[in-house]
Design a protein around this motif. Structure first.
Motif, short mmCIF file in Angstrom:
data_model
loop_
_atom_site.label_atom_id
_atom_site.label_comp_id
_atom_site.label_asym_id
_atom_site.label_seq_id
_atom_site.Cartn_x
_atom_site.Cartn_y
_atom_site.Cartn_z
N GLY A 117 23.95 63.45 23.29
CA GLY A 117 24.66 62.76 24.35
C GLY A 117 23.93 61.50 24.74
N VAL A 118 24.46 60.85 25.77
CA VAL A 118 23.87 59.60 26.24
C VAL A 118 23.99 59.53 27.76
N VAL A 119 22.93 59.07 28.40
CA VAL A 119 22.96 58.76 29.83
C VAL A 119 23.31 57.28 29.95
N MET A 120 24.49 57.00 30.46
CA MET A 120 24.94 55.62 30.61
C MET A 120 24.59 55.12 32.01
N ALA A 121 23.71 54.15 32.08
CA ALA A 121 23.25 53.63 33.38
C ALA A 121 24.14 52.48 33.83
N GLU A 122 24.82 52.69 34.92
CA GLU A 122 25.74 51.69 35.47
C GLU A 122 25.42 51.43 36.95
N PRO A 123 24.16 51.08 37.25
CA PRO A 123 23.76 50.94 38.66
C PRO A 123 24.43 49.79 39.39
N ALA A 124 24.74 48.71 38.67
CA ALA A 124 25.34 47.54 39.33
C ALA A 124 26.72 47.86 39.90
N ALA A 125 27.39 48.85 39.33
CA ALA A 125 28.71 49.23 39.86
C ALA A 125 28.59 49.81 41.26
N GLY A 126 27.40 50.24 41.63
CA GLY A 126 27.18 50.73 42.99
C GLY A 126 27.24 49.64 44.04
N LEU A 127 27.21 48.39 43.60
CA LEU A 127 27.34 47.26 44.53
C LEU A 127 28.80 46.99 44.88
#
Length: 337
Positions: free
Chosen positions: A189-199
């Motif tokens: 699997g993969v951990v997809m990091a999408e932190p900017a979407a939290g803005l």
């Protein structure tokens, strides 16, 4: 380990009254083998060795790789700074206007350090046979922000949403191909990091992140390959948008109330988080780590799909005794379950 049925793995976690932990943690392994962060992010062999040594030392339910949010941006041509003992960062701005977006080419997978990350995942998947290995990648909105500038992309989605959509689609196309290549290495699997979407607001997160994340998930996720969507920028305002992506799991940062997050995550998907990687793991005493871990486990006791984790990638120089305390708390909590 690539043939592991991840849906069955998830269901076993949900059905088991004992909790499991999957901290996003590679830096302690890098230090344990006397390498630098720069070594690990530029050399797939060193990276894989760091992953392997941590899995031999700690009972994580899955192995994870470094959360490096510059790999994909570098492949597109962004300039990267490589400190010796910290994760790399993007410097400058690759795309300065809408015309640059239009002419931007989606790169091949032989650019930058992609090959080293594929090697690290392949070696880790080959050497770790008793648990899934989870690769890492960036999310489309976060990648777009690194190419166009984070402040500028937030304005672009309102000023010229069509241009933003073109950039997001190019990012999505590349991440999809990268995830398929990661899948081919044998990881689970993969951990997809999408932190900017939290803005973004929930509505904007849906339109400018989740729609594109779902495209990727629809093409790469199956019984043997799970996508875990990470958004440490989410304070609770965009969990609803996150769960529309159909990911098998959702990983939350320490800014969110974990119980509130669990209420919005489907019962058949994993919800992972969310101890502060700096404030708790790095800066606290071992006893404080243990108490914070026990508190989180007790608060989330009513949710079988909860997986104990750090809120983000644990930083360099986390004391080993704090990691020990984290797992000791887990073991103590599970006694008698």
């Amino acid at each position: 380990m690539g043939k592991l049925n991840m849906r069955s793995w998830m269901q076993e976690i949900i059905n088991n009254p004992k909790r499991v932990a999957v901290p996003i943690m590679t830096h302690p392994g890098i230090e344990y083998i006397n390498k630098t962060v720069r070594d690990a992010v530029t050399d797939g062999c060193a990276h894989a060795e760091a992953i392997k040594v941590l899995q031999e030392k700690y009972p994580s339910a899955a192995a994870t790789v470094i959360m490096d949010l510059t790999v994909e941006a570098e492949a597109f041509g962004a300039e990267i700074v490589f400190p010796q003992h910290e994760v790399p960062s993007v410097t400058g701005r690759l795309l300065t206007d809408e015309a640059a977006i239009e002419s931007l080419e989606v790169p091949a997978l032989n650019r930058g350090r992609i090959a080293q990350y594929l090697k690290a995942n392949m070696l880790a998947a080959k050497s770790i046979a008793d648990r899934p290995v989870l690769a890492g990648c960036i999310g489309p909105y976060s990648l777009a922000g690194r190419l166009y500038d984070m402040s500028e992309i937030m304005m672009l989605i309102y000023i010229n949403p069509e241009a933003a959509a073109v950039l997001l689609q190019k990012c999505t196309d590349f991440i999809t191909r990268y995830c398929l290549a990661l899948k081919a290495t044998g990881v689970s699997g993969v951990v997809m990091a999408e932190p900017a979407a939290g803005l973004l607001s929930n509505e904007d997160c849906q339109q400018y992140s989740s729609v594109y994340v779902k495209q990727i998930i629809d093409k790469v996720q199956d019984d043997n390959f799970a996508v875990i969507l990470h958004n440490c920028g989410n304070t609770g305002h965009c969990t609803q948008a996150m769960v529309t992506t159909g990911a098998m799991g959702y990983h939350f940062g320490n800014k969110i109330n974990m119980v509130d997050a669990l209420k919005e995550v489907p019962a058949d998907a994993l919800a992972m988080g969310n101890l502060d990687p700096v404030g708790i793991f790095k800066m606290s005493t071992a006893e404080q780590v243990k108490q914070a871990t026990l508190q989180l486990l007790n608060e989330t006791a009513a949710y079988p799909n909860f997986v104990l984790s750090s809120g983000c990638d644990t930083p360099p120089h986390v004391p080993m005794e704090n990691i020990d305390a984290f797992f000791e708390a887990l073991e103590e909590y599970n006694q008698g379950k």
